[in-house]
Design an enzyme around this catalytic site. Sequence first.
Site, short mmCIF file in Angstrom:
data_model
loop_
_atom_site.label_atom_id
_atom_site.label_comp_id
_atom_site.label_asym_id
_atom_site.label_seq_id
_atom_site.Cartn_x
_atom_site.Cartn_y
_atom_site.Cartn_z
N LYS A 146 10.10 21.17 -24.02
CA LYS A 146 9.38 22.31 -24.52
C LYS A 146 10.23 23.74 -23.62
O LYS A 146 11.43 23.68 -23.57
CB LYS A 146 8.19 22.31 -23.76
CG LYS A 146 7.09 21.11 -24.40
CD LYS A 146 5.78 20.87 -23.68
CE LYS A 146 5.97 20.08 -22.50
NZ LYS A 146 4.52 19.35 -22.17
N ASP A 202 -0.08 14.57 -19.30
CA ASP A 202 -1.22 15.13 -20.03
C ASP A 202 -1.84 13.99 -20.95
O ASP A 202 -3.15 13.99 -21.18
CB ASP A 202 -1.06 16.46 -20.59
CG ASP A 202 0.22 16.51 -21.59
OD1 ASP A 202 0.79 15.20 -21.76
OD2 ASP A 202 0.38 17.49 -22.16
#
Length: 453
Positions: A155, A191
């Site tokens: 990311k 996550d």
Amino acid sequence: MQDQRLKDFLKEFIISDSQLHEVYKRFTTEIQNGLSLATRKQADIKCYMTYIQDLPTGDEKGNYLALDLGGTNFRVLHVSLKGHHEAEIESKVFVVDKELMTGHGTQLFDHIANCLAEFVNEYSLNNQHLPLGFTFSFPCVQLGLTKALLVRWTKGFNCAGSVQEDVGRLLKEAIARRGDLEINVMAILNDTTGTLMSCAHRNPECRIGVIVGTGCNACYVERVENAELLESEYKVDKTHIIVNTEWGAFGESGKLEFVRTDYDRTIDKASLNVGSQLLEKMISGMYLGELVRLVLADAISENLIFSRTSDKQSLINTLRENVCCFEARFISEIENDNFPDFQQTRTILKELFAMEKASVEDCQKLRYICECISRRAANLVAVGISSLINRIAEPHVVVGVDGSVYRLHPHFDAYMRETMRKLVNPKITFDLMLSEDGSGRGAALVAAVASKN
Ligand code: BGC
């Protein structure tokens, strides 16, 4: 949308059924390759062990702290598990600016410890020795629940001095540098794992956790005999383990080239991690808006949209010069808009180009561009989930899903289900369930389940 020329222009974003089945086949092989000792080195999808072998029962109780790093925001949370599948959460969002995201790891972890201190002071939690779950959403080789070696940043992150390091240690050292915090780091998790745990807390049939947000990834419950990487001591008392697939890396050895476009290649070249996370770059919120930006600029210059606008070149320049100006949330807003008013679309056009009047036809065309790009993303997510459901092969499988793209996009869920119906074994029924605060509640649950063992 009737315009045949625009349809032809966007054809390369439409995945045909035969391509879909081919991606499915390659993806499924890659998961198997990631799990097998003999092939995992070359596999794009690494299938990391999480060392989490129990799903929650719903009876978990107690107070926990959680940290959530790697999505749109950095958060610190206080989670009270109440038993009876209930939890109460207090949380605070902290800014992690670009400098921290691409600076030195020590600065990032010092910032995390500072935010944690601010939070525990504000909520008067410091002298309670609370156990902490750290949701760290990047690929890690776990060497146990509290030891996780960072494989690579993804990311928008790229911090020096942290790859190959144990992020549990980096966190503990930053906490120790402050000298005023009494925190017990109990678990490091992804996550996707948080999402799976959080959904399983409410629905015991949940077996898969998926994130379609800034990044994209999934974890699932695997039988220990298939997890060749798992040391035999973990196979004695337990039958299953959660595997973090890190499927975002799929395509790195060329297996997606037959569906990738030049736009995908341009996005990759401009990214912080060239050549990495190629599936993720076709799906996640960090890149979807960029895809629309590049496609739209070309579509305008080919006279396929906004062709009657007087200063076309300035639209093209705005798009080409302003990287990231087309945010992923615009796609959701445009696809959610009402025909023929297109109120939200017009607001976005005004914001982007100071465009006062757009024709209904142009608004429809813009929506079609967004739809082709988000539908392709949803199709690819559906391939991955279907493959995991068929692998799990239980009669009914529930999938927990979270992430800004899935949450905000009005049709992403429907697009995914449509494609999953084509790919999931018809003997298996499935359901998708929106996760509620996976990274917080999930982190607390992992810490709770870990402290039981
Ligand atoms: C990371 C994963 C994470 C996903 C969603 C990816 O870039 O590699 O670990 O689960 O983003 O946040």
